[in-house]
Structures are given as structure tokens and as C-alpha cells.
Design an enzyme around this catalytic site. Structure first.
Site, PDB file in Angstrom:
ATOM      1  N   ASP A  50       0.866  -1.169   0.000  1.00  0.00           N
ATOM      2  CA  ASP A  50       0.000   0.000   0.000  1.00  0.00           C
ATOM      3  C   ASP A  50       0.917   1.237   0.000  1.00  0.00           C
ATOM      4  OD1 ASP A  50      -2.289   1.698   0.549  1.00  0.00           O
ATOM      5  OD2 ASP A  50      -1.541   1.771   2.616  1.00  0.00           O
ATOM      6  N   CYS A  95     -11.069  -2.921  -9.421  1.00  0.00           N
ATOM      7  CA  CYS A  95      -9.678  -2.620  -9.072  1.00  0.00           C
ATOM      8  C   CYS A  95      -9.541  -1.799  -7.791  1.00  0.00           C
ATOM      9  CB  CYS A  95      -8.935  -1.965 -10.236  1.00  0.00           C
ATOM     10  SG  CYS A  95      -9.614  -0.427 -10.867  1.00  0.00           S
ATOM     11  N   ARG A  96     -10.648  -1.526  -7.121  1.00  0.00           N
ATOM     12  CA  ARG A  96     -10.536  -0.813  -5.853  1.00  0.00           C
ATOM     13  C   ARG A  96     -10.345  -1.829  -4.731  1.00  0.00           C
ATOM     14  NH1 ARG A  96     -11.123   3.972  -3.414  1.00  0.00           N
ATOM     15  NH2 ARG A  96     -12.028   3.994  -1.333  1.00  0.00           N
ATOM     16  N   ASP A  99      -0.065   5.191   0.878  1.00  0.00           N
ATOM     17  CA  ASP A  99      -0.247   6.135   1.987  1.00  0.00           C
ATOM     18  C   ASP A  99      -0.446   5.410   3.321  1.00  0.00           C
ATOM     19  OD1 ASP A  99      -0.112   8.189   0.097  1.00  0.00           O
ATOM     20  OD2 ASP A  99      -2.280   8.210  -0.198  1.00  0.00           O
ATOM     21  N   ASN A 115      -5.323   2.763  -3.816  1.00  0.00           N
ATOM     22  CA  ASN A 115      -6.625   3.328  -4.168  1.00  0.00           C
ATOM     23  C   ASN A 115      -6.463   4.834  -4.279  1.00  0.00           C
ATOM     24  OD1 ASN A 115      -7.907   0.840  -4.030  1.00  0.00           O
ATOM     25  ND2 ASN A 115      -8.891   1.223  -2.054  1.00  0.00           N
ATOM     26  N   GLN A 116      -6.765   5.396  -5.429  1.00  0.00           N
ATOM     27  CA  GLN A 116      -6.615   6.839  -5.636  1.00  0.00           C
ATOM     28  C   GLN A 116      -7.942   7.422  -6.098  1.00  0.00           C
ATOM     29  OE1 GLN A 116      -4.023   8.874  -4.925  1.00  0.00           O
ATOM     30  NE2 GLN A 116      -2.994   7.149  -3.949  1.00  0.00           N
ATOM     31  N   SER A 117      -8.959   7.284  -5.227  1.00  0.00           N
ATOM     32  CA  SER A 117     -10.277   7.820  -5.572  1.00  0.00           C
ATOM     33  C   SER A 117     -10.255   9.337  -5.633  1.00  0.00           C
ATOM     34  CB  SER A 117     -11.322   7.351  -4.562  1.00  0.00           C
ATOM     35  OG  SER A 117     -11.109   7.979  -3.315  1.00  0.00           O
TER      36      SER A 117
HETATM   37 MG   LIG Z   1      -2.923   3.165   3.450  1.00  0.00          MG
HETATM   38 ZN   LIG Z   2     -11.007   0.939  -9.865  1.00  0.00          ZN
END
Ligand SMILES: [Mg+2]
Ligand SMILES: [Zn+2]
Length: 198
Positions: free
Chosen positions: A9, A107-108, A11, A52-54
Site C-alpha cells: 500500500d 480494481c478498488r 499512503d 486506491n486513488q479515488s
Molecule cells: Mg494506506
Molecule cells: Zn477501480
């Protein structure tokens, strides 16, 4: 012969979690991260970032911003003698104003799409690979691809440990930080031997 991987991961695991950073100068890498990646490289494991870069779907940063951040991240690791074999991200956000990112994607994290994509690109054996992260979704992701998930107590790790207990989800290991997680992984590798020779 396919390699095993250590998925990381970003962050809260590699760097301080400041919430949706849109520029590289907002990223503070934990000091233990460089040596951890160097050791994993030396053990013949692929090291792949999955994030994850929402914030992209939410309109906080663009794909170009994120590419720039990841190019610099890779180059800082390279300067420290550490190799990131890939960086994969999910840009989606259900309810995004931009139809390009408004998707029920696979992909999340905790869904295993990013691991499957990396495995196809890089020739990885997912079973027995590792996932290191600070959130419940990271641990569930590791379990979803058949790997060994390690919770780190940096970032949201402490709160996640409690949530995992409540939810009855059991990580393979809990480590204070990425450095300690890498050392635990290297011990497991010494026990198991290389992928394909177990
Ligand atoms: Mg994290
Ligand atoms: Zn995705």
C-alpha cells in the site's frame, strides 16, 4: 518460473498518510521504506505498489498529477538503490462527476483487480505473495488474491487492528512498520524457499 511479489500500500505504509496528496512535495516517505524495499529486491521478490486513488474520481487530482508523483517516487527509491517493479492504482469513485471514473470497478481494494493486473503484466505467482498495508481493505485484498497480508501499525494501522478484530479478519502478521514487515517476510521466504520449489 514465476516470482512471488510483495504488494505495498502507499499512503500510511510507504509514506505518511496526509489524505489525497496532489503534489510530490506533500509526500513524506518513512525512513525504513528504502531499506525494506532493497532487502525485498535482494531476496528476488517483486515489489509492487497498489493504491486506491479515488481522489482522481473525486476531482482532487488528475491522472497527470498522479503520474508525476509516482515517477518521482520511483526515482527517489532508485536513487536509494531500491527498485519498485510497478505502481498500480484505482482512479475510480462511485458517484464521480466525471463518467470516466464513475464505475463499479474491480480494481478498488479490497477487490483483487490490481493484483491480477500486476500478475499478468509482471509474471507473478499470487498464491503465497504478500500484501503490506495499514487498512482493513489492504488485509482483505491480500486474502482475496490468496496472499499473506501483513498489517503495519503506521498510518491507520492501530485503528485497523481493532476493526479487524471486530470483523473477525485475521492478518498473517502485524508489524510496527514496513521495515519490520519486510524482515518478517524475509524470514517466511527462508522457510518456504523460492516460488515453484516448495
Ligand atoms: Mg494506506
Ligand atoms: Zn477501480
Amino acid at each position: 518460473m514465476k516470482r512471488r511479489a510483495v504488494f505495498l500500500d502507499r499512503d500510511g505504509t510507504i509514506n505518511v498518510d496526509v489524505g489525497y496528496p496532489d503534489r510530490y512535495d506533500r509526500i513524506r516517505i518513512f525512513p525504513c521504506a528504502f531499506e525494506a524495499v532493497r532487502k525485498l529486491n535482494a531476496a528476488g521478490l517483486a515489489v509492487v505498489v497498489v493504491t486506491n486513488q479515488s481522489g482522481i474520481g473525486r476531482g482532487y487530482l488528475t491522472e497527470a498529477d498522479l503520474s508525476d508523483i509516482h515517477r518521482r517516487l520511483e526515482s527517489d527509491f532508485k536513487a536509494a538503490g531500491a527498485r519498485l517493479d510497478g505502481i498500480y492504482h484505482c482512479p475510480h469513485f462511485k458517484g464521480s462527476a466525471d463518467p470516466a471514473w464513475d464505475a463499479d470497478c474491480d480494481c478498488r481494494k479490497p477487490l483483487p483487480g490490481l493484483a491480477r493486473r500486476a500478475a499478468a503484466d509482471l509474471g507473478l505467482e499470487l498464491e503465497g505473495s504478500y500484501m503490506v498495508g495499514d487498512k482493513v481493505e489492504d488485509i482483505r485484498f491480500g486474502l482475496a488474491f490468496g496472499g499473506r497480508p501483513v498489517l503495519v501499525l503506521t498510518g491507520y494501522g492501530e485503528a485497523s487492528r481493532d476493526a479487524l478484530r471486530r470483523e473477525g479478519v485475521v492478518p498473517a502478521h502485524v508489524a510496527p512498520d514496513l521495515g519490520a514487515a519486510a524482515d518478517w517476510i524475509l524470514d517466511r521466504e527462508r522457510e518456504d524457499g523460492p516460488a515453484g520449489r516448495r
